[in-house]
Design a protein around this motif. Structure first.
Motif, PDB file in Angstrom:
ATOM      1  N   ILE A  39       6.044  -0.967   3.809  1.00  0.00           N
ATOM      2  CA  ILE A  39       5.586  -0.611   5.151  1.00  0.00           C
ATOM      3  C   ILE A  39       4.118  -0.973   5.290  1.00  0.00           C
ATOM      4  O   ILE A  39       3.278  -0.553   4.497  1.00  0.00           O
ATOM      5  CB  ILE A  39       5.792   0.890   5.426  1.00  0.00           C
ATOM      6  CG1 ILE A  39       7.283   1.232   5.375  1.00  0.00           C
ATOM      7  CG2 ILE A  39       5.205   1.278   6.786  1.00  0.00           C
ATOM      8  CD1 ILE A  39       7.587   2.714   5.536  1.00  0.00           C
ATOM      9  N   LEU A  40       3.818  -1.805   6.294  1.00  0.00           N
ATOM     10  CA  LEU A  40       2.443  -2.133   6.649  1.00  0.00           C
ATOM     11  C   LEU A  40       2.024  -1.142   7.735  1.00  0.00           C
ATOM     12  O   LEU A  40       2.469  -1.248   8.878  1.00  0.00           O
ATOM     13  CB  LEU A  40       2.344  -3.579   7.134  1.00  0.00           C
ATOM     14  CG  LEU A  40       2.827  -4.630   6.134  1.00  0.00           C
ATOM     15  CD1 LEU A  40       2.820  -6.023   6.771  1.00  0.00           C
ATOM     16  CD2 LEU A  40       2.001  -4.622   4.865  1.00  0.00           C
ATOM     17  N   ALA A  41       1.225  -0.197   7.364  1.00  0.00           N
ATOM     18  CA  ALA A  41       0.929   0.940   8.230  1.00  0.00           C
ATOM     19  C   ALA A  41      -0.441   0.794   8.881  1.00  0.00           C
ATOM     20  O   ALA A  41      -1.472   0.935   8.201  1.00  0.00           O
ATOM     21  CB  ALA A  41       0.983   2.230   7.421  1.00  0.00           C
ATOM     22  N   SER A  81       0.638  -4.907  -4.046  1.00  0.00           N
ATOM     23  CA  SER A  81      -0.501  -5.798  -3.796  1.00  0.00           C
ATOM     24  C   SER A  81      -0.606  -6.880  -4.863  1.00  0.00           C
ATOM     25  O   SER A  81      -1.064  -7.998  -4.577  1.00  0.00           O
ATOM     26  CB  SER A  81      -1.800  -4.993  -3.736  1.00  0.00           C
ATOM     27  OG  SER A  81      -2.036  -4.325  -4.976  1.00  0.00           O
ATOM     28  N   THR A  82      -0.170  -6.577  -6.078  1.00  0.00           N
ATOM     29  CA  THR A  82      -0.253  -7.558  -7.165  1.00  0.00           C
ATOM     30  C   THR A  82       0.711  -8.725  -6.977  1.00  0.00           C
ATOM     31  O   THR A  82       0.589  -9.740  -7.674  1.00  0.00           O
ATOM     32  CB  THR A  82       0.037  -6.886  -8.513  1.00  0.00           C
ATOM     33  OG1 THR A  82       1.290  -6.195  -8.435  1.00  0.00           O
ATOM     34  CG2 THR A  82      -1.070  -5.889  -8.869  1.00  0.00           C
ATOM     35  N   ALA A 133      -4.101  -0.007  -0.556  1.00  0.00           N
ATOM     36  CA  ALA A 133      -2.886  -0.630  -1.067  1.00  0.00           C
ATOM     37  C   ALA A 133      -2.106   0.312  -1.976  1.00  0.00           C
ATOM     38  O   ALA A 133      -2.649   1.278  -2.515  1.00  0.00           O
ATOM     39  CB  ALA A 133      -3.243  -1.899  -1.843  1.00  0.00           C
ATOM     40  N   ASP A 134      -0.818   0.004  -2.095  1.00  0.00           N
ATOM     41  CA  ASP A 134       0.036   0.568  -3.149  1.00  0.00           C
ATOM     42  C   ASP A 134       0.159   2.085  -3.123  1.00  0.00           C
ATOM     43  O   ASP A 134      -0.009   2.767  -4.130  1.00  0.00           O
ATOM     44  CB  ASP A 134      -0.470   0.117  -4.529  1.00  0.00           C
ATOM     45  CG  ASP A 134      -0.488  -1.388  -4.674  1.00  0.00           C
ATOM     46  OD1 ASP A 134       0.427  -2.045  -4.125  1.00  0.00           O
ATOM     47  OD2 ASP A 134      -1.406  -1.918  -5.313  1.00  0.00           O
ATOM     48  N   ILE A 135       0.454   2.603  -1.939  1.00  0.00           N
ATOM     49  CA  ILE A 135       0.831   4.020  -1.842  1.00  0.00           C
ATOM     50  C   ILE A 135       2.337   4.069  -2.058  1.00  0.00           C
ATOM     51  O   ILE A 135       3.117   3.709  -1.181  1.00  0.00           O
ATOM     52  CB  ILE A 135       0.448   4.612  -0.475  1.00  0.00           C
ATOM     53  CG1 ILE A 135      -1.047   4.377  -0.178  1.00  0.00           C
ATOM     54  CG2 ILE A 135       0.788   6.085  -0.419  1.00  0.00           C
ATOM     55  CD1 ILE A 135      -1.455   4.754   1.237  1.00  0.00           C
ATOM     56  N   GLY A 140       9.878   2.575  -1.809  1.00  0.00           N
ATOM     57  CA  GLY A 140       9.091   1.346  -1.875  1.00  0.00           C
ATOM     58  C   GLY A 140       7.609   1.617  -1.905  1.00  0.00           C
ATOM     59  O   GLY A 140       7.118   2.442  -2.674  1.00  0.00           O
ATOM     60  N   VAL A 141       6.863   0.933  -1.019  1.00  0.00           N
ATOM     61  CA  VAL A 141       5.407   1.024  -1.050  1.00  0.00           C
ATOM     62  C   VAL A 141       4.850   0.923   0.367  1.00  0.00           C
ATOM     63  O   VAL A 141       5.444   0.282   1.244  1.00  0.00           O
ATOM     64  CB  VAL A 141       4.814  -0.104  -1.938  1.00  0.00           C
ATOM     65  CG1 VAL A 141       5.153  -1.494  -1.376  1.00  0.00           C
ATOM     66  CG2 VAL A 141       3.315   0.045  -2.119  1.00  0.00           C
TER      67      VAL A 141
END
Length: 359
Positions: A39-41, A81-82, A133-135, A140-141
């Motif tokens: 999800i791009l929040a 993010s990696t 990033a990476d919550i 997922g994330v």
């Protein structure tokens, strides 16, 4: 944590997103049970740029439109993010509603690593940067972004908003707007205004059928050729166009990509039904063997006996309406790179086109 717990824990940054999601119970339920999503929040600051506008108000009053926009911010697959590199990736989203997208597998975003930052590009080459990033959550994330994504508009609207007014005018003059916009999975090689101006002496004598043939020769249907594909799988291949299957040849030499003798100067303008690349010459269906000179700074036009015009043809009544990043000049040396800079509110919402919106 569950998605609900993550969003609650980050409410200080994502309260506007939470409020909008609260109006979408079916979507929230689907996301909460989904596995392998990203999800791009958009942050509260990202939302504040637009929700105070009349377009933002209209969006909040249209639940189906809001659903589509929210779906565009959800990637298929867990993408930490990696996973982003300096090579562009085109990642499908949950946006499959054919009112907004006509791309097999769902409309895409482009993700790339720029320095230490992950950048995501959407319609009209609008850039969003990951700020947190990476919550991680059970499905997922989540990545927090600083700018809402722009749902890619149609080819015709993208042409206008990208300052490709000659192309937009030619499509209008030949009544091809609806035809091209209705195609599925397209790659459009879009001549710049300078490209049309370079053959200006011939444009006034073209019949509608001749102009239609030229335009159709710039459209590939059934193949979405993002830049990553043009430089690898489609490199040095011939592709059938919608002009009777006549082929164009794609050549890749280092960081330059050519289509026949035209060079791609702006890559990866994501459109509702595929992708558009800006080229520096008009392709000629009567000169299919035209080939590039990779070392040349300017490729020869593909039409014999023509000369440049003082004015850009086909632009009567057509005017650029935005300062979209897709209108930026990008050299071939930067092929695959992204222009930066602020985008006007009109660009974010597609200058009045109903399908071009952010949150």
């Amino acid at each position: 944590m569950s998605l609900s717990e993550v969003l609650t824990a980050n409410n200080k940054t994502l309260s506007t997103l939470n409020s909008l999601l609260a109006t979408q119970p079916a979507l929230v339920s689907a996301l909460s049970s989904a596995q392998g999503i990203t999800i791009l929040a958009p942050s509260n600051d990202a939302f504040s740029k637009i929700l105070s506008t009349s377009t933002g108000t209209a969006l909040q009053n249209d639940p189906s439109l809001l659903t589509a926009v929210l779906q565009y911010h959800v990637l298929n697959g867990t993408v930490p993010s990696t996973a982003f590199t300096t090579t562009a990736q085109f990642i499908p989203t949950l946006l499959t509603n054919t009112s907004y997208s006509n791309v097999t597998g769902g409309q895409v975003v482009m993700g790339i690593l720029s320095g230490k930052s992950v950048e995501v590009f959407s319609g009209l080459k609008e850039k969003s940067t990951v700020t947190t990033a990476d919550i991680m959550f059970t499905g997922g994330v989540v990545h927090v972004i600083d700018t809402v994504l722009t749902v890619p508009p149609s080819v015709a609207v993208s042409a206008v908003d990208s300052s490709l007014t000659a192309l937009a005018g030619a499509l209008t003059q030949t009544n091809l707007v609806t035809t091209v916009d209705a195609l599925k999975d397209v790659t459009v090689f879009a001549p710049s205004n300078n490209a049309f101006q370079a053959i200006g002496s011939a444009t006034g004598s073209l019949t509608t059928d001749q102009l239609s043939s030229i335009l159709e020769y710039h459209v590939i249907a059934g193949t979405v050729g993002y830049s990553s594909l043009l430089t690898s799988g489609l490199a040095n291949e011939s592709l059938p166009t919608v002009f009777g299957g006549e082929e164009v040849r794609v050549e890749s030499t280092g960081r330059k990509v050519f289509v026949n003798s035209a060079q791609v100067v702006i890559a990866d303008v994501i459109v509702a039904n595929g992708v558009m690349h800006v080229i520096d010459n008009v392709l000629n269906p009567s000169n299919t063997t035209a080939s590039p000179v990779p070392t040349a700074t300017q490729q020869a036009v593909a039409f014999a006996g023509v000369s440049s015009a003082s004015n850009v043809p086909f632009t009567s009544g057509i005017s650029a309406t935005t300062t979209a990043p897709s209108a930026s000049t990008m050299t071939a040396a930067a092929f695959g790179g992204m222009p930066s800079g602020a985008v006007g509110m009109a660009a974010l919402f597609g200058a009045g086109a109903a399908v071009v919106v952010g949150f």
